[in-house]
Motif scaffolding. Structure first.
Motif, mmCIF file in Angstrom:
data_model
loop_
_atom_site.group_PDB
_atom_site.id
_atom_site.type_symbol
_atom_site.label_atom_id
_atom_site.label_comp_id
_atom_site.label_asym_id
_atom_site.label_seq_id
_atom_site.Cartn_x
_atom_site.Cartn_y
_atom_site.Cartn_z
ATOM 1 N N TRP A 144 46.464 65.267 11.310
ATOM 2 C CA TRP A 144 47.199 66.514 11.497
ATOM 3 C C TRP A 144 46.323 67.583 12.147
ATOM 4 N N SER A 170 51.819 73.342 16.097
ATOM 5 C CA SER A 170 52.685 73.052 14.964
ATOM 6 C C SER A 170 53.846 74.035 14.970
ATOM 7 N N PHE A 184 51.980 69.254 6.725
ATOM 8 C CA PHE A 184 50.618 68.794 6.468
ATOM 9 C C PHE A 184 50.585 67.903 5.225
ATOM 10 N N ALA A 188 52.238 64.608 5.945
ATOM 11 C CA ALA A 188 51.356 63.708 6.691
ATOM 12 C C ALA A 188 50.384 62.998 5.758
ATOM 13 N N SER A 204 52.234 62.626 12.934
ATOM 14 C CA SER A 204 51.770 63.899 13.488
ATOM 15 C C SER A 204 52.250 64.111 14.913
#
Length: 98
Positions: free
Chosen positions: A32, A39, A47, A50, A94
């Motif tokens: 990430w 983002s 986050f 991920a 991601s």
């Protein structure tokens, strides 16, 4: 290697849940942070997701390899397959989430 042997003697497990969690969290976080792009929206939720995706695929990669008979629990190939599956899944997530 001595740490793995100590864990096996004390806990009766070879790799376990905590190792998959750590591998998945590290690979998810690094994918990430280092994946190029901006983002969009709330970054903390994506986050953490991920990291969760990394954990799930680390566990799935190791257990799938054991099920197929490629390796046994505690072998180095189990660690490598967990790391590879986790990194691959985290990078794909991601790339799609950013």
């Amino acid at each position: 290697m001595a740490i793995i042997d100590l864990m096996a003697a004390l806990l009766g497990v070879r790799m376990g849940f905590l190792a998959f969690l750590v591998i998945g969290a590290i690979s998810g976080a690094s994918a990430w942070m280092f994946y190029p792009g901006r983002s969009s929206g709330s970054g903390l939720g994506k986050f953490l997701l991920a990291m969760l995706v990394g954990f799930i695929f680390a566990a799935a990669g190791a257990y799938f390899g054991q099920y197929m008979g490629f390796f046994e629990s505690g072998q180095m190939l189990e660690w490598l397959s967990a790391i590879f599956a986790s990194c691959l899944a985290s990078c794909v997530y991601s790339a799609l989430a950013k």
